[in-house]
Write an enzyme that holds these catalytic residues in place. Structure first.
Site, PDB file in Angstrom:
ATOM      1  N   ASP A   1     -35.192 -11.867   4.193  1.00 44.80           N
ATOM      2  CA  ASP A   1     -35.803 -11.411   2.933  1.00 44.80           C
ATOM      3  C   ASP A   1     -34.706 -11.128   1.897  1.00 44.80           C
ATOM      4  O   ASP A   1     -35.005 -10.755   0.759  1.00 44.80           O
ATOM      5  CB  ASP A   1     -36.754 -10.229   3.151  1.00 44.80           C
ATOM      6  CG  ASP A   1     -36.095  -9.030   3.788  1.00 44.80           C
ATOM      7  OD1 ASP A   1     -34.877  -9.071   4.076  1.00 44.80           O
ATOM      8  OD2 ASP A   1     -36.802  -8.020   4.011  1.00 44.80           O
ATOM      9  N   SER A   2     -33.435 -11.376   2.277  1.00 46.45           N
ATOM     10  CA  SER A   2     -32.349 -11.402   1.289  1.00 46.45           C
ATOM     11  C   SER A   2     -32.618 -12.475   0.235  1.00 46.45           C
ATOM     12  O   SER A   2     -31.945 -12.518  -0.791  1.00 46.45           O
ATOM     13  CB  SER A   2     -31.000 -11.672   1.972  1.00 46.45           C
ATOM     14  OG  SER A   2     -31.071 -12.823   2.786  1.00 46.45           O
TER      15      SER A   2
ATOM     16  N   ASP B   1     -37.815 -13.100   8.637  1.00 46.57           N
ATOM     17  CA  ASP B   1     -38.019 -11.658   8.440  1.00 46.57           C
ATOM     18  C   ASP B   1     -39.484 -11.333   8.181  1.00 46.57           C
ATOM     19  O   ASP B   1     -40.172 -12.054   7.445  1.00 46.57           O
ATOM     20  CB  ASP B   1     -37.217 -11.189   7.213  1.00 46.57           C
ATOM     21  CG  ASP B   1     -35.823 -10.708   7.559  1.00 46.57           C
ATOM     22  OD1 ASP B   1     -35.594 -10.316   8.730  1.00 46.57           O
ATOM     23  OD2 ASP B   1     -34.964 -10.719   6.664  1.00 46.57           O
TER      24      ASP B   1
ATOM     25  N   LYS C   1     -38.024 -11.057  12.807  1.00 45.28           N
ATOM     26  CA  LYS C   1     -37.120  -9.886  12.741  1.00 45.28           C
ATOM     27  C   LYS C   1     -37.800  -8.785  11.949  1.00 45.28           C
ATOM     28  O   LYS C   1     -38.438  -9.060  10.924  1.00 45.28           O
ATOM     29  CB  LYS C   1     -35.794 -10.287  12.091  1.00 45.28           C
ATOM     30  CG  LYS C   1     -34.816  -9.104  11.928  1.00 45.28           C
ATOM     31  CD  LYS C   1     -33.388  -9.551  11.668  1.00 45.28           C
ATOM     32  CE  LYS C   1     -33.099  -9.943  10.241  1.00 45.28           C
ATOM     33  NZ  LYS C   1     -33.305  -8.858   9.252  1.00 45.28           N
TER      34      LYS C   1
ATOM     35  N   GLU D   1     -37.269  -4.410  10.774  1.00 45.07           N
ATOM     36  CA  GLU D   1     -36.271  -3.350  10.590  1.00 45.07           C
ATOM     37  C   GLU D   1     -36.816  -1.995  11.048  1.00 45.07           C
ATOM     38  O   GLU D   1     -37.884  -1.582  10.580  1.00 45.07           O
ATOM     39  CB  GLU D   1     -35.893  -3.241   9.105  1.00 45.07           C
ATOM     40  CG  GLU D   1     -35.256  -4.507   8.551  1.00 45.07           C
ATOM     41  CD  GLU D   1     -34.877  -4.385   7.074  1.00 45.07           C
ATOM     42  OE1 GLU D   1     -34.966  -3.267   6.499  1.00 45.07           O
ATOM     43  OE2 GLU D   1     -34.481  -5.408   6.496  1.00 45.07           O
TER      44      GLU D   1
ATOM     45  N   GLU E   1     -26.349  -3.923  11.195  1.00 43.90           N
ATOM     46  CA  GLU E   1     -25.786  -4.166   9.859  1.00 43.90           C
ATOM     47  C   GLU E   1     -25.003  -2.940   9.389  1.00 43.90           C
ATOM     48  O   GLU E   1     -25.520  -1.813   9.402  1.00 43.90           O
ATOM     49  CB  GLU E   1     -26.925  -4.492   8.865  1.00 43.90           C
ATOM     50  CG  GLU E   1     -26.412  -4.734   7.453  1.00 43.90           C
ATOM     51  CD  GLU E   1     -27.436  -5.376   6.530  1.00 43.90           C
ATOM     52  OE1 GLU E   1     -28.530  -5.766   6.993  1.00 43.90           O
ATOM     53  OE2 GLU E   1     -27.128  -5.488   5.325  1.00 43.90           O
TER      54      GLU E   1
HETATM   55  O1  KIV Z   1     -32.355 -10.676   5.002  1.00 40.99           O
HETATM   56  C1  KIV Z   1     -31.245 -10.917   5.490  1.00 40.99           C
HETATM   57  O2  KIV Z   1     -30.529 -11.841   5.094  1.00 40.99           O
HETATM   58  C2  KIV Z   1     -30.794 -10.067   6.588  1.00 40.99           C
HETATM   59  C3  KIV Z   1     -29.344 -10.136   6.956  1.00 40.99           C
HETATM   60  C4  KIV Z   1     -28.558  -9.359   5.978  1.00 40.99           C
HETATM   61  C5  KIV Z   1     -29.097  -9.727   8.363  1.00 40.99           C
HETATM   62  O3  KIV Z   1     -31.541  -9.325   7.133  1.00 40.99           O
END
Ligand code: KIV
Length: 264
Positions: free
Chosen positions: A45-46, A84, A112, A114, A181
């Site tokens: 989600d970056s 994510d 993934k 969090e 992280e």
């Molecule tokens: O969203 C992302 O790119 C991430 C990485 C920073 C691990 O979660």
């Protein structure tokens, strides 16, 4: 090359061989990353930051994630694709099942999310339903407002012990992988050695099982550079393909991250 699976990454951990992961959000980079031999692609989600120009990952929607995962999957990379679960789309186990189903149907092979022990029932439920889960501890960008900014996590004894307990609980719940992280190297090493699942670091030192970076950061084209990133493109004379191959090789050889990219 065969499609990389989570079982392959588990085998690499047992053998003490490192693996690499990069973020990608489109088909072209998906193919380039796969051809360089990188084991994993994270459709993170970056994308909120590097694609959409948002300040945080909070505004990213499930539709955004589905679109970019499909773009990456359409290139049929050999890499394991992880997607994510976006902000507030896994607040309850039931909501997480629906979100994870959408992420997997878009083309991911792993999801993934969090957070710590509070995700126990969610991870157990997803695992029972056949969805491989990666947990994410340390600096969790979706909680940046609660954390008071983008800061290294687990620097004092209390928060370090809590992170270790969380990591063990998440593995017990069924998580197949963990991302750490912005965590001090010593703590990341301890967590990695305490778990049987692969632990992948970003700003977590060299003593974990794999490394992940945001693609735009390691190519040196993000607006700001952070301590845990190395500009591989500058070292590869401006070739994206060579920069990605160099990153993969440096991770395999344990030359990246060096101490200068790590936290105490
Ligand atoms: O969203 C992302 O790119 C991430 C990485 C920073 C691990 O979660």
């Amino acid at each position: 090359m065969k499609k990389i699976t989570i079982s392959h990454l588990e085998k690499l951990k047992k053998q003490g061989e490192k693996f690499s992961c990069l973020t990608a959000y489109d088909a072209t980079f998906s193919e380039v990353i796969s051809e360089a031999g990188v084991e994993m692609i994270l459709v993170g989600d970056s994308l909120g930051n590097v694609i959409q120009g948002q300040e945080t990952t909070v505004p990213v929607t499930l539709e955004d994630m589905e679109y970019h995962i499909a773009c990456v999957a359409n290139a049929s990379p050999n890499c394991l694709i992880m997607g994510d679960l976006p902000y507030m789309t896994y607040s309850t186990p039931e909501q997480a099942y629906d979100t994870a189903a959408a992420i997997m149907q878009a083309g991911a092979q792993m999801v993934k999310l969090e957070g710590g022990e509070w995700l126990y029932a969610t991870i157990a439920g997803l695992t029972e339903r056949g969805i491989p889960v990666c947990a994410h501890l340390g600096l969790t960008p979706q909680s940046v407002d609660a954390l008071g900014g983008f800061k290294v996590q687990g620097r004092d004894d209390k928060t370090a012990s809590k992170m270790l307990l969380d990591a063990k609980a998440l593995q017990k719940a069924g998580a197949r992988m963990l991302v750490l992280e912005c965590v001090p190297s010593k703590l990341a090493k301890l967590i990695s050695e305490s778990l049987s699942i692969p632990v992948m670091g970003i700003g977590a030192g060299v003593d974990v099982d794999g490394q992940v970076l945001v693609l735009h950061d390691m190519l040196g084209i993000s607006p700001f550079q952070v301590k845990f990133v190395r500009n591989f493109m500058a070292e590869a004379n401006g070739s994206i393909q060579d920069a990605i191959a160099l990153y993969h090789n440096e991770v395999k050889e344990q030359n990246f991250p060096a101490e200068e990219h790590s936290f105490e």
